[in-house]
Design an enzyme around this catalytic site. Structure first.
Site, mmCIF file in Angstrom:
data_model
loop_
_atom_site.group_PDB
_atom_site.id
_atom_site.type_symbol
_atom_site.label_atom_id
_atom_site.label_comp_id
_atom_site.label_asym_id
_atom_site.label_seq_id
_atom_site.Cartn_x
_atom_site.Cartn_y
_atom_site.Cartn_z
ATOM 1 N N GLU A 152 24.641 19.014 -8.603
ATOM 2 C CA GLU A 152 25.548 19.930 -7.911
ATOM 3 C C GLU A 152 25.525 21.317 -8.567
ATOM 4 O O GLU A 152 26.139 21.513 -9.620
ATOM 5 C CB GLU A 152 26.975 19.391 -7.965
ATOM 6 C CG GLU A 152 27.178 18.024 -7.377
ATOM 7 C CD GLU A 152 28.504 17.439 -7.816
ATOM 8 O OE1 GLU A 152 29.549 17.838 -7.231
ATOM 9 O OE2 GLU A 152 28.523 16.614 -8.755
ATOM 10 N N HIS A 211 37.262 17.738 -6.671
ATOM 11 C CA HIS A 211 36.560 18.074 -5.424
ATOM 12 C C HIS A 211 37.509 18.495 -4.301
ATOM 13 O O HIS A 211 37.348 18.089 -3.149
ATOM 14 C CB HIS A 211 35.705 16.907 -4.965
ATOM 15 C CG HIS A 211 34.558 16.597 -5.879
ATOM 16 N ND1 HIS A 211 33.880 17.567 -6.589
ATOM 17 C CD2 HIS A 211 33.966 15.407 -6.200
ATOM 18 C CE1 HIS A 211 32.908 16.984 -7.294
ATOM 19 N NE2 HIS A 211 32.947 15.691 -7.084
ATOM 20 N N HIS A 244 27.218 17.302 -2.523
ATOM 21 C CA HIS A 244 27.309 16.102 -3.349
ATOM 22 C C HIS A 244 26.378 14.997 -2.857
ATOM 23 O O HIS A 244 26.723 13.818 -2.914
ATOM 24 C CB HIS A 244 28.760 15.607 -3.373
ATOM 25 C CG HIS A 244 29.124 14.793 -4.573
ATOM 26 N ND1 HIS A 244 28.752 13.483 -4.712
ATOM 27 C CD2 HIS A 244 29.826 15.107 -5.687
ATOM 28 C CE1 HIS A 244 29.235 13.007 -5.859
ATOM 29 N NE2 HIS A 244 29.890 13.973 -6.473
#
Length: 382
Positions: free
Chosen positions: A342, A129, A203
């Site tokens: 996602e 991420h 997220h």
């Protein structure tokens, strides 16, 4: 699966909502300060029927979303914290914008135009991420707040050349808007001054029964993907292959409870992730936005349809919520108390040519439009 009540193509929830307002509203206020003194704001978007989204500039994150059930009762369907300090104290990506590259990059390395780049590592030997300090840990700048028929907020973050090891100065915008038909839309865009890689997603952890209400294992999920990108071990790096979902616990092409097959010990993939935590293959390239998931909570009747044009969808079943997080209203979050969806490119795409390309060049614009359409199934479990 019961049929939802429809008005055209939109679920009819507006007439059931309390707190009617004359028009959509947008307000902004301080939400606290980061450790280095940066002001964090929170913007509240309310549509004319009372549905409300709160978006904070720390991580360009969705902090809460009030959605009605079949009786018109509003509940917050997003887990997280009541105050900024909770988000600062523990990085859990609650509601956050994740990037530059959502999901994992193996060994934190990729090659672009013949040059190898090394990223910060924050997931064992891998980069997750965006690395050690991704977009979720930045204080974004508000560019615009609009009231009216579709209240919205637009934020910006400028990621400098070399940030977390990524090349190019990347200018990123995130726009949250809330329409009168109870649709929450997130629009991400990005431009760069050097070739780079980009994969931005959201997220948010969802519980359609309401945060703090317990497990989501009985909530019914549909994902139209016919394959996943399997991983080789608990590090969750794709092997580069595609595995059909037919006859496996990953087959959500027909809606089923999230927990129906989650304890199938014959599945090594479930063992690796302690539950669902993998990428579904929706297409092999970017397409026009279409439904990539549908979730229904039979108890409350709440329904969420997710739209995106991205080829992949990471589904995570909240496996590492371990009872040590005390969230909103002093609720303890435990394993399986929320799920994440996602829309994105496939994990580790830069290291797998068969996965496509994450490359963004100067003069191009990266986009990811994510739409959450909320409604009710009035008939289920009255």
């Amino acid at each position: 699966m019961k049929r939802a009540v429809l008005l055209g193509s939109i679920y009819t929830v507006a007439a059931m909502l309390p707190l009617a307002a004359a028009a959509g509203q947008a307000t902004r206020a301080s939400f606290g300060h980061t450790a280095d003194g940066q002001n964090v704001e929170i913007v509240t978007l309310t549509n004319s029927h009372g549905m409300r989204a709160r978006v904070m500039t720390y991580g360009a994150a969705l902090q809460s979303l009030l959605v009605p059930d079949r009786n018109g009762k509003l509940a917050d369907v997003v887990i997280g914290y009541d105050t900024l300090q909770g988000y600062l104290d523990r990085r859990q990506y609650f509601g956050a914008t994740v990037g530059r590259y959502a999901n994992r990059i193996a060994h934190g390395k990729f090659t672009l135009d013949g040059k190898t780049y090394n990223l910060t590592l924050n997931d064992g030997a891998n980069s997750l991420h965006g690395g050690a300090k991704g977009f979720d840990m930045q204080a974004w700048k508000i560019l615009d707040v609009k009231a009216g028929a579709t209240p919205s907020v637009t934020m910006e973050y400028v990621s400098p050349d070399g940030d977390q090891g990524y090349p190019g100065t990347l200018t990123v915008k995130a726009t949250y808007s809330l329409s009168d038909d109870n649709q929450l839309k997130i629009g991400y865009s990005a431009t760069t001054d050097k070739p780079t890689i980009v994969n931005i997603s959201n997220h948010t952890y969802w519980n359609l029964a309401g945060e703090g209400s317990g497990s989501v294992m009985d909530q019914e999920l549909m994902i139209p993907g016919d394959a996943i990108t399997p991983v080789s071990d608990a590090a969750a790096i794709p092997t580069g292959s595609f595995a059909p979902v037919a006859g496996t616990p990953y087959d959500f092409r027909k809606a089923k409870p999230i927990g129906r097959d989650i304890r199938d010990g014959r599945s090594q993939q479930l063992l690796f992730g302690h539950g669902y935590d993998m990428n579904w293959v929706l297409s092999r390239k970017e397409v026009e936005p279409r439904v990539v998931a549908r979730v229904e909570d039979p108890q409350s009747g709440r329904v969420m349809k997710l739209w995106s044009g991205k080829p992949g969808l990471q589904f995570y079943s909240g496996n590492f919520l371990d009872g040590t997080t005390v969230g909103k209203d002093h609720h303890i979050y435990r394993q399986g108390d929320a799920f994440v969806l996602e829309p994105q490119l496939f994990p580790d795409t830069p290291n797998h040519p068969d996965f496509g390309s994450a490359r963004l060049a100067p003069g191009e614009t990266y986009r990811n439009i994510i739409v959450y359409r909320f409604g009710i199934d009035a008939a289920a479990n009255k």
